[in-house]
Motif scaffolding. Structure first.
Motif, PDB file in Angstrom:
ATOM      1  N   GLY A   7       0.832  -1.201   0.000  1.00 25.51           N
ATOM      2  CA  GLY A   7       0.000   0.000   0.000  1.00 25.51           C
ATOM      3  C   GLY A   7       0.865   1.248   0.000  1.00 25.51           C
ATOM      4  N   GLY A   8       2.082   1.103  -0.499  1.00 25.48           N
ATOM      5  CA  GLY A   8       3.084   2.166  -0.392  1.00 25.48           C
ATOM      6  C   GLY A   8       2.904   3.343  -1.317  1.00 25.48           C
ATOM      7  N   THR A   9       1.857   3.336  -2.156  1.00 24.74           N
ATOM      8  CA  THR A   9       1.590   4.502  -3.001  1.00 24.74           C
ATOM      9  C   THR A   9       0.356   5.268  -2.531  1.00 24.74           C
ATOM     10  N   GLY A  10      -0.260   4.825  -1.420  1.00 26.67           N
ATOM     11  CA  GLY A  10      -1.467   5.466  -0.913  1.00 26.67           C
ATOM     12  C   GLY A  10      -1.174   6.602   0.055  1.00 26.67           C
ATOM     13  N   LEU A  11      -2.222   7.080   0.715  1.00 21.38           N
ATOM     14  CA  LEU A  11      -2.128   8.239   1.610  1.00 21.38           C
ATOM     15  C   LEU A  11      -1.065   8.057   2.691  1.00 21.38           C
ATOM     16  N   ILE A  12      -1.176   6.999   3.463  1.00 17.84           N
ATOM     17  CA  ILE A  12      -0.224   6.753   4.548  1.00 17.84           C
ATOM     18  C   ILE A  12       1.032   6.086   4.022  1.00 17.84           C
ATOM     19  N   GLY A  13       0.872   5.119   3.130  1.00 14.51           N
ATOM     20  CA  GLY A  13       2.016   4.364   2.630  1.00 14.51           C
ATOM     21  C   GLY A  13       3.065   5.218   1.962  1.00 14.51           C
ATOM     22  N   SER A  14       2.643   6.182   1.148  1.00 15.94           N
ATOM     23  CA  SER A  14       3.619   7.045   0.474  1.00 15.94           C
ATOM     24  C   SER A  14       4.404   7.869   1.480  1.00 15.94           C
ATOM     25  N   LYS A  15       3.755   8.283   2.558  1.00 19.47           N
ATOM     26  CA  LYS A  15       4.443   9.036   3.603  1.00 19.47           C
ATOM     27  C   LYS A  15       5.433   8.146   4.358  1.00 19.47           C
ATOM     28  N   VAL A  16       5.022   6.896   4.607  1.00 19.25           N
ATOM     29  CA  VAL A  16       5.911   5.954   5.294  1.00 19.25           C
ATOM     30  C   VAL A  16       7.153   5.683   4.447  1.00 19.25           C
ATOM     31  N   VAL A  17       6.963   5.470   3.146  1.00 21.05           N
ATOM     32  CA  VAL A  17       8.095   5.228   2.252  1.00 21.05           C
ATOM     33  C   VAL A  17       9.069   6.402   2.301  1.00 21.05           C
ATOM     34  N   THR A  18       8.550   7.610   2.247  1.00 21.45           N
ATOM     35  CA  THR A  18       9.406   8.802   2.298  1.00 21.45           C
ATOM     36  C   THR A  18      10.182   8.866   3.607  1.00 21.45           C
ATOM     37  N   LYS A  19       9.499   8.636   4.706  1.00 20.70           N
ATOM     38  CA  LYS A  19      10.151   8.739   6.018  1.00 20.70           C
ATOM     39  C   LYS A  19      11.230   7.677   6.190  1.00 20.70           C
ATOM     40  N   LEU A  20      10.955   6.452   5.748  1.00 22.27           N
ATOM     41  CA  LEU A  20      11.952   5.387   5.858  1.00 22.27           C
ATOM     42  C   LEU A  20      13.166   5.680   4.990  1.00 22.27           C
ATOM     43  N   VAL A  54       8.280  -6.057   6.516  1.00 23.42           N
ATOM     44  CA  VAL A  54       7.172  -5.738   5.617  1.00 23.42           C
ATOM     45  C   VAL A  54       6.132  -4.964   6.413  1.00 23.42           C
ATOM     46  N   VAL A  55       5.732  -3.827   5.876  1.00 26.44           N
ATOM     47  CA  VAL A  55       4.724  -2.967   6.493  1.00 26.44           C
ATOM     48  C   VAL A  55       3.466  -3.031   5.636  1.00 26.44           C
ATOM     49  N   ASP A  56       2.326  -3.337   6.232  1.00 30.94           N
ATOM     50  CA  ASP A  56       1.071  -3.414   5.481  1.00 30.94           C
ATOM     51  C   ASP A  56       0.144  -2.284   5.917  1.00 30.94           C
ATOM     52  N   VAL A  57      -0.008  -1.297   5.039  1.00 27.72           N
ATOM     53  CA  VAL A  57      -0.945  -0.197   5.299  1.00 27.72           C
ATOM     54  C   VAL A  57      -2.034  -0.174   4.224  1.00 27.72           C
ATOM     55  N   SER A  58      -2.218  -1.303   3.534  1.00 27.08           N
ATOM     56  CA  SER A  58      -3.209  -1.362   2.464  1.00 27.08           C
ATOM     57  C   SER A  58      -4.622  -1.378   3.035  1.00 27.08           C
ATOM     58  N   ASN A  59      -5.589  -1.063   2.173  1.00 32.09           N
ATOM     59  CA  ASN A  59      -6.982  -1.073   2.608  1.00 32.09           C
ATOM     60  C   ASN A  59      -7.848  -1.661   1.510  1.00 32.09           C
ATOM     61  N   SER A  60      -9.001  -2.157   1.895  1.00 34.13           N
ATOM     62  CA  SER A  60      -9.904  -2.780   0.940  1.00 34.13           C
ATOM     63  C   SER A  60     -10.538  -1.725   0.032  1.00 34.13           C
ATOM     64  N   PHE A 133      -8.156   9.503  10.735  1.00 34.26           N
ATOM     65  CA  PHE A 133      -7.265  10.512  10.157  1.00 34.26           C
ATOM     66  C   PHE A 133      -8.042  11.802   9.859  1.00 34.26           C
ATOM     67  N   PHE A 134      -7.382  12.941  10.034  1.00 35.78           N
ATOM     68  CA  PHE A 134      -7.993  14.209   9.627  1.00 35.78           C
ATOM     69  C   PHE A 134      -8.434  14.151   8.165  1.00 35.78           C
ATOM     70  N   GLU A 135      -7.622  13.489   7.347  1.00 38.52           N
ATOM     71  CA  GLU A 135      -7.894  13.419   5.915  1.00 38.52           C
ATOM     72  C   GLU A 135      -9.212  12.712   5.595  1.00 38.52           C
ATOM     73  N   ALA A 161      -3.516  13.552  12.396  1.00 42.95           N
ATOM     74  CA  ALA A 161      -3.011  13.828  11.055  1.00 42.95           C
ATOM     75  C   ALA A 161      -2.352  12.582  10.476  1.00 42.95           C
ATOM     76  N   GLY A 162      -2.586  12.327   9.194  1.00 41.09           N
ATOM     77  CA  GLY A 162      -1.968  11.178   8.534  1.00 41.09           C
ATOM     78  C   GLY A 162      -0.453  11.200   8.629  1.00 41.09           C
ATOM     79  N   GLU A 163       0.136  12.379   8.596  1.00 37.84           N
ATOM     80  CA  GLU A 163       1.593  12.515   8.694  1.00 37.84           C
ATOM     81  C   GLU A 163       2.102  11.935  10.008  1.00 37.84           C
ATOM     82  N   GLU A 164       1.345  12.137  11.084  1.00 33.61           N
ATOM     83  CA  GLU A 164       1.785  11.643  12.384  1.00 33.61           C
ATOM     84  C   GLU A 164       1.523  10.140  12.535  1.00 33.61           C
ATOM     85  N   VAL A 165       0.526   9.625  11.823  1.00 35.14           N
ATOM     86  CA  VAL A 165       0.347   8.177  11.769  1.00 35.14           C
ATOM     87  C   VAL A 165       1.545   7.543  11.065  1.00 35.14           C
TER      88      VAL A 165
END
Length: 250
Positions: A7-20, A54-60, A133-135, A161-165
């Motif tokens: 789920g690394g291209t979604g709202l939370i996942g893309s932020k996690v990828v950047t931070k890592l 492996v981090v799973d932040v995907s959603n249905s 999430f605020f979003e 905020a999603g950023e803080e998640v």
């Protein structure tokens, strides 16, 4: 180390990828957009090869009861099998504060099933339970709308905020497996109906918030503390008003 974010291209996942990546890790975004389909297993083995975490932040894509249950069971089963074959040492999953308190909701029953699969696996794991999430505030209001009225229960609500998640997920992913869960929430604990009365005004939205103790949230009736964390949760710093003032988007 190599950390794969499902789920690394979604709202939370893309932020996690950047931070890592900023922390110096090899962060790999895995999603249908990058050729990885966790429902069919396509691309999954290649994606998790040589991964430490492996981090799973995907959603249905669907919240219909049967569809969401199938998604989390099949997707999680495929991910765990691929991790076991690849020798992954830490599985991290994002879930929701209060999941176990809302069994009347098909979505939350599906999240419970996901967590049970993870806990029963032999792979060390960590669960990050976050509040709303605020979003997603607009979506929550829309789901509670009946005509020109938004029906919400006067229960405690502590969005973040999603950023803080993403901060919390990245922190857990780079740490020692918890073999349990941690909770993260926003800095303010409010009443859900009060929060949305103020939020709708800030959006210039003319819908009327109606306080209804029996209003359902994704199919479940809420009690006072259904959506807020227990003592000891990690708290974010951004309030909703500060987030909006900083250019917060849906």
């Amino acid at each position: 180390m190599k950390i794969v974010v499902i789920g690394g291209t979604g709202l939370i996942g893309s932020k996690v990828v950047t931070k890592l990546g900023q922390l110096g890790h090899e962060a790999v975004a895995a999603s249908p957009n990058t050729g990885v389909n966790t429902l069919t297993g396509e691309g999954l083995a290649d994606a998790v090869a040589n991964a430490s975490v492996v981090v799973d932040v995907s959603n249905s894509p669907s919240f219909e009861d049967a569809a969401v249950l199938e998604f989390f069971q099949k997707s999680t089963g495929n991910i765990l099998a691929a991790e076991a074959a690849a020798g992954v040492g830490h599985h991290v999953a994002l879930s929701v504060v209060g999941t176990e308190r809302l069994p009347d909701s098909g979505y939350f029953r599906a999240k419970i099933a996901q967590e049970q699969l993870i806990a029963q696996s032999a792979i060390p794991f960590s669960l990050v339970h976050a509040t709303q999430f605020f979003e997603f505030a607009h979506g929550i209001a829309d789901s509670a709308t009946d005509g020109d009225k938004v029906r919400l229960a006067p229960v405690l609500f502590q969005p973040i905020a999603g950023e803080e998640v993403a901060d919390a997920v990245a922190r857990v992913a780079t740490g020692v497996p918890l073999n349990g869960r941690t909770e993260v929430a926003g800095p303010e604990q409010l009443r859900m109906d009060d929060f949305f009365q103020k939020a709708l005004r800030s959006w210039g939205d003319t819908r009327q918030v109606v306080t209804d103790p029996h209003a359902r949230y994704f199919g479940a009736e809420l009690s006072e503390r259904s959506l807020v964390p227990d003592d000891g949760a990690a708290l974010g710093h951004l309030t909703y008003s500060d987030w909006l003032a900083g250019g917060g988007k849906r």
